[in-house]
Design a protein around this motif. Structure first.
Motif, PDB file in Angstrom:
ATOM      1  N   VAL A   1      13.189 -92.422-118.743  1.00  0.00           N
ATOM      2  CA  VAL A   1      11.791 -91.879-118.264  1.00  0.00           C
ATOM      3  C   VAL A   1      12.192 -90.460-117.754  1.00  0.00           C
ATOM      4  CG1 VAL A   1      12.035 -93.061-116.239  1.00  0.00           C
ATOM      5  CG2 VAL A   1       9.988 -92.190-116.838  1.00  0.00           C
ATOM      6  N   ASN A   2      11.167 -89.514-118.089  1.00  0.00           N
ATOM      7  CA  ASN A   2      11.347 -88.075-117.495  1.00  0.00           C
ATOM      8  C   ASN A   2      10.438 -88.027-116.276  1.00  0.00           C
ATOM      9  OD1 ASN A   2      12.946 -86.852-119.732  1.00  0.00           O
ATOM     10  ND2 ASN A   2      11.269 -87.166-120.914  1.00  0.00           N
ATOM     11  N   ILE A   3      11.116 -87.597-115.140  1.00  0.00           N
ATOM     12  CA  ILE A   3      10.098 -87.528-113.916  1.00  0.00           C
ATOM     13  C   ILE A   3      10.475 -86.180-113.155  1.00  0.00           C
ATOM     14  CG2 ILE A   3       9.757 -88.721-111.493  1.00  0.00           C
ATOM     15  CD1 ILE A   3      10.932 -91.238-112.585  1.00  0.00           C
ATOM     16  N   ALA A   4       9.412 -85.477-113.042  1.00  0.00           N
ATOM     17  CA  ALA A   4       9.493 -84.587-112.124  1.00  0.00           C
ATOM     18  C   ALA A   4       9.675 -84.754-110.661  1.00  0.00           C
ATOM     19  CB  ALA A   4       8.042 -83.603-112.537  1.00  0.00           C
ATOM     20  N   VAL A   5      10.635 -84.074-110.074  1.00  0.00           N
ATOM     21  CA  VAL A   5      10.948 -84.251-108.467  1.00  0.00           C
ATOM     22  C   VAL A   5      11.179 -82.924-107.744  1.00  0.00           C
ATOM     23  CG1 VAL A   5      11.621 -86.396-108.737  1.00  0.00           C
ATOM     24  CG2 VAL A   5      13.295 -84.695-108.655  1.00  0.00           C
ATOM     25  N   LYS A   6      11.154 -82.909-106.635  1.00  0.00           N
ATOM     26  CA  LYS A   6      11.644 -81.851-105.733  1.00  0.00           C
ATOM     27  C   LYS A   6      12.945 -81.938-105.608  1.00  0.00           C
ATOM     28  CE  LYS A   6       9.411 -79.147-104.328  1.00  0.00           C
ATOM     29  NZ  LYS A   6       8.829 -77.936-104.701  1.00  0.00           N
ATOM     30  N   TYR A   7      13.725 -80.590-105.629  1.00  0.00           N
ATOM     31  CA  TYR A   7      15.283 -80.648-105.432  1.00  0.00           C
ATOM     32  C   TYR A   7      15.434 -79.985-103.869  1.00  0.00           C
ATOM     33  CZ  TYR A   7      16.663 -81.503-110.377  1.00  0.00           C
ATOM     34  OH  TYR A   7      17.039 -82.231-111.424  1.00  0.00           O
ATOM     35  N   ASN A   8      14.565 -79.641-103.153  1.00  0.00           N
ATOM     36  CA  ASN A   8      14.683 -78.858-101.911  1.00  0.00           C
ATOM     37  C   ASN A   8      13.955 -79.444-100.787  1.00  0.00           C
ATOM     38  OD1 ASN A   8      12.377 -77.847-103.002  1.00  0.00           O
ATOM     39  ND2 ASN A   8      12.719 -75.732-102.935  1.00  0.00           N
ATOM     40  N   LEU A   9      13.359 -80.623-100.807  1.00  0.00           N
ATOM     41  CA  LEU A   9      12.643 -81.211 -99.901  1.00  0.00           C
ATOM     42  C   LEU A   9      13.003 -82.231 -99.220  1.00  0.00           C
ATOM     43  CD1 LEU A   9       9.686 -80.443 -98.482  1.00  0.00           C
ATOM     44  CD2 LEU A   9       8.665 -82.078-100.341  1.00  0.00           C
ATOM     45  N   ARG A  10      13.889 -82.057 -98.163  1.00  0.00           N
ATOM     46  CA  ARG A  10      14.366 -83.220 -97.430  1.00  0.00           C
ATOM     47  C   ARG A  10      13.223 -83.620 -96.249  1.00  0.00           C
ATOM     48  NH1 ARG A  10      19.595 -84.253 -94.931  1.00  0.00           N
ATOM     49  NH2 ARG A  10      20.427 -82.350 -95.984  1.00  0.00           N
ATOM     50  N   PRO A  11      12.934 -85.234 -96.629  1.00  0.00           N
ATOM     51  CA  PRO A  11      13.701 -86.343 -96.841  1.00  0.00           C
ATOM     52  C   PRO A  11      13.155 -86.864 -98.271  1.00  0.00           C
ATOM     53  CG  PRO A  11      12.694 -86.969 -95.054  1.00  0.00           C
ATOM     54  CD  PRO A  11      12.147 -85.357 -95.447  1.00  0.00           C
ATOM     55  N   LEU A  12      12.176 -86.184 -98.890  1.00  0.00           N
ATOM     56  CA  LEU A  12      11.486 -86.667 -99.895  1.00  0.00           C
ATOM     57  C   LEU A  12      12.624 -86.658-101.081  1.00  0.00           C
ATOM     58  CD1 LEU A  12       7.929 -85.702 -99.594  1.00  0.00           C
ATOM     59  CD2 LEU A  12       9.101 -87.964 -98.793  1.00  0.00           C
ATOM     60  N   GLY A  13      13.013 -85.173-101.435  1.00  0.00           N
ATOM     61  CA  GLY A  13      13.834 -85.012-102.637  1.00  0.00           C
ATOM     62  C   GLY A  13      14.649 -84.065-102.243  1.00  0.00           C
TER      63      GLY A  13
ATOM     64  N   GLY B   1      12.269 -83.992 -92.046  1.00  0.00           N
ATOM     65  CA  GLY B   1      13.542 -83.227 -92.543  1.00  0.00           C
ATOM     66  C   GLY B   1      14.027 -82.095 -91.504  1.00  0.00           C
ATOM     67  N   TRP B   2      12.946 -81.521 -90.919  1.00  0.00           N
ATOM     68  CA  TRP B   2      13.247 -80.467 -89.887  1.00  0.00           C
ATOM     69  C   TRP B   2      14.167 -81.389 -88.704  1.00  0.00           C
ATOM     70  CZ3 TRP B   2       9.331 -76.420 -88.038  1.00  0.00           C
ATOM     71  CH2 TRP B   2       9.810 -75.606 -86.971  1.00  0.00           C
ATOM     72  N   VAL B   3      13.633 -82.354 -88.379  1.00  0.00           N
ATOM     73  CA  VAL B   3      14.478 -83.092 -87.421  1.00  0.00           C
ATOM     74  C   VAL B   3      15.819 -83.431 -87.693  1.00  0.00           C
ATOM     75  CG1 VAL B   3      14.158 -85.380 -85.905  1.00  0.00           C
ATOM     76  CG2 VAL B   3      12.266 -83.802 -86.323  1.00  0.00           C
ATOM     77  N   GLN B   4      15.895 -83.691 -89.170  1.00  0.00           N
ATOM     78  CA  GLN B   4      17.269 -84.194 -89.660  1.00  0.00           C
ATOM     79  C   GLN B   4      18.133 -82.891 -89.422  1.00  0.00           C
ATOM     80  OE1 GLN B   4      16.813 -86.194 -93.332  1.00  0.00           O
ATOM     81  NE2 GLN B   4      15.288 -87.302 -92.304  1.00  0.00           N
ATOM     82  N   GLU B   5      17.717 -81.675 -89.979  1.00  0.00           N
ATOM     83  CA  GLU B   5      18.461 -80.628 -89.981  1.00  0.00           C
ATOM     84  C   GLU B   5      18.551 -79.881 -88.275  1.00  0.00           C
ATOM     85  OE1 GLU B   5      18.540 -76.254 -92.358  1.00  0.00           O
ATOM     86  OE2 GLU B   5      17.028 -77.771 -92.460  1.00  0.00           O
ATOM     87  N   TYR B   6      17.807 -80.093 -87.556  1.00  0.00           N
ATOM     88  CA  TYR B   6      17.884 -79.593 -86.202  1.00  0.00           C
ATOM     89  C   TYR B   6      17.644 -80.496 -85.148  1.00  0.00           C
ATOM     90  CZ  TYR B   6      17.103 -75.304 -88.894  1.00  0.00           C
ATOM     91  OH  TYR B   6      17.412 -74.364 -89.709  1.00  0.00           O
ATOM     92  N   PRO B   7      18.334 -81.604 -84.597  1.00  0.00           N
ATOM     93  CA  PRO B   7      18.347 -82.725 -83.912  1.00  0.00           C
ATOM     94  C   PRO B   7      17.649 -82.553 -82.509  1.00  0.00           C
ATOM     95  CG  PRO B   7      20.477 -82.566 -85.001  1.00  0.00           C
ATOM     96  CD  PRO B   7      20.091 -81.435 -85.179  1.00  0.00           C
ATOM     97  N   GLN B   8      18.057 -81.204 -82.022  1.00  0.00           N
ATOM     98  CA  GLN B   8      17.245 -81.100 -80.893  1.00  0.00           C
ATOM     99  C   GLN B   8      15.895 -81.109 -80.822  1.00  0.00           C
ATOM    100  OE1 GLN B   8      18.582 -78.761 -82.769  1.00  0.00           O
ATOM    101  NE2 GLN B   8      17.865 -76.644 -82.494  1.00  0.00           N
ATOM    102  N   TYR B   9      14.900 -81.295 -81.907  1.00  0.00           N
ATOM    103  CA  TYR B   9      13.612 -81.435 -82.331  1.00  0.00           C
ATOM    104  C   TYR B   9      13.128 -82.690 -82.538  1.00  0.00           C
ATOM    105  CZ  TYR B   9      13.284 -76.236 -82.713  1.00  0.00           C
ATOM    106  OH  TYR B   9      13.019 -74.912 -82.379  1.00  0.00           O
ATOM    107  N   ARG B  10      11.928 -83.143 -82.036  1.00  0.00           N
ATOM    108  CA  ARG B  10      11.615 -84.549 -82.394  1.00  0.00           C
ATOM    109  C   ARG B  10      10.130 -84.354 -82.882  1.00  0.00           C
ATOM    110  NH1 ARG B  10       8.820 -85.788 -77.664  1.00  0.00           N
ATOM    111  NH2 ARG B  10       9.418 -84.537 -75.877  1.00  0.00           N
ATOM    112  N   LEU B  11       9.605 -85.477 -83.465  1.00  0.00           N
ATOM    113  CA  LEU B  11       8.239 -85.756 -83.927  1.00  0.00           C
ATOM    114  C   LEU B  11       7.639 -86.433 -82.831  1.00  0.00           C
ATOM    115  CD1 LEU B  11       8.483 -86.197 -87.573  1.00  0.00           C
ATOM    116  CD2 LEU B  11       7.059 -84.671 -86.503  1.00  0.00           C
TER     117      LEU B  11
END
Length: 273
Positions: free
Chosen positions: A51-63, A211-221
Motif C-alpha cells: 500500500v502506498n501511504i503519504a506521511v511526514k518525514y520531519n514532524l516529530r513525534p508523528l512522522g 516533539g518540541w518537549v522531546q527535543e528541548y526537555p526544559q520545556y513542558r506542556l
C-alpha cells in the motif's frame, strides 16, 4: 468525381483505423493504474502486494526520521499496522514524503492510496476526499519552561507567543482573556521569544509541541488543551473504494477500543486525549 469520392472515403477509413489503433495502444500502455504510485481499490492493493501511504518525514513525534534514517512516530506505527491489516504484514507499505500543501492532492492525483500526515478532518475538505474515524485528537496547547506556570490561570497577564493568523489566537483569548499575545511567524521564533524572556509561553498544536518537549526537555506542556481537532486518515472518494474505507475505519475503531492507539500516543510522548 466518383474516383475522388472513393479516394476520400478510403482516406477517412484509414484515418479512423489509425485513430482507433492509437486509442487502443494508449489505453493498453497508459490507461491502467500505475503499480508504483496510485490510489487503488482494496483488491488491487492486495494483488499489488503493498500500500502506498503519504506521511511526514520531519514532524516529530508523528512522522520523522531518527538518527539512523529510519521512519518513526505515531503515524508511521499506524501506517504499518494498517498494512498488516490489509495485507498481512507490516512492511507491506511504501512511504512517500509529503508537504503540508500536498497532503490532499496526492490522493486526488492518484499518487498514493492513503495519506496519514497530520490532516485535520474538516467539512470543507470532506467534500473532495474521505476521512477515516479519528486516530488522535489533536488541538491547541501551551508550552513553557517557567516552573511557576502550572495551569492556564497562571498565565493571566503574562505574555503568550502565538503564530500570526492562526486559529489558536481565538482559543487563547477565550480561555485566558487577560493574557498578552505576542505574534510570531514560526516555531523557531517562538522559542527565541521565550529564551529572550519576551514571552512566557507558546500556544500551538499539541502534536508539534510534543516533539518540541522531546527535543528541548526544559520545556513542558500544560495538561489542558484549548481545542480538539480530529486527525484522520485521508482516503479517496468513490464507490470503488468502499471496501478500503470500511477496512480502514473498522481497524482504527478497533485500535481505539483496545487501547492500542492510546498506548502508542503515550509512547511517543503525545498529550493524552
Amino acid at each position: 468525381m466518383n474516383n475522388g469520392c472513393n479516394r476520400w472515403s478510403k482516406i477517412n477509413q484509414l484515418h479512423l483505423v489509425l485513430s482507433a489503433t492509437f486509442v487502443l495502444v494508449f489505453c493498453l500502455c497508459f490507461g491502467g493504474k500505475s503499480l508504483t504510485a496510485s490510489a487503488a481499490t482494496l483488491p488491487e492493493i492486495q494483488q499489488r502486494g503493498y500500500v502506498n501511504i503519504a506521511v511526514k518525514y520531519n514532524l516529530r513525534p508523528l512522522g520523522f526520521k531518527d538518527d539512523n534514517g529510519n521512519l518513526q512516530g505515531l503515524e508511521i506505527d499506524l501506517a504499518r499496522r494498517l498494512a498488516e491489516e490489509l495485507l498481512g504484514k507490516p512492511d507491506a507499505v511504501r512511504f512517500k514524503s509529503v508537504a503540508n500543501s500536498d497532503r490532499l492532492s496526492v490522493i486526488l492525483n492518484n499518487q498514493v492510496d492513503l495519506t496519514i500526515a497530520r490532516v485535520t478532518a474538516t467539512e470543507s475538505r470532506s467534500r473532495i476526499v474521505s476521512f477515516s474515524v479519528p486516530y488522535y485528537i489533536d488541538g491547541a496547547a501551551i508550552i513553557t519552561k517557567d516552573t511557576s506556570i502550572q495551569k492556564l490561570q497562571d498565565l493571566s497577564k503574562r505574555k503568550i507567543a502565538v503564530l500570526n493568523n492562526s486559529s489558536t489566537i481565538a482559543r487563547v483569548k477565550y480561555f485566558i482573556p487577560n493574557a498578552e499575545l505576542v505574534g510570531v511567524n514560526s516555531y523557531v521564533e517562538a522559542r527565541e521569544k521565550i529564551e529572550n524572556n519576551i514571552a512566557d509561553a507558546f500556544a500551538a498544536d499539541t502534536s508539534v509541541l510534543s516533539g518540541w518537549v522531546q527535543e528541548y526537555p526544559q520545556y513542558r506542556l500544560l495538561p489542558t488543551k484549548l481545542s480538539a481537532q480530529p486527525l484522520s486518515v485521508v482516503m479517496p472518494k468513490g464507490l470503488q473504494y468502499d471496501e478500503l474505507r470500511r477496512k480502514v475505519n473498522e481497524a482504527i475503531a478497533r485500535y481505539t477500543a483496545t487501547g492500542w492507539l492510546k498506548e502508542r500516543a503515550q509512547f511517543w510522548g503525545l498529550l493524552p486525549y
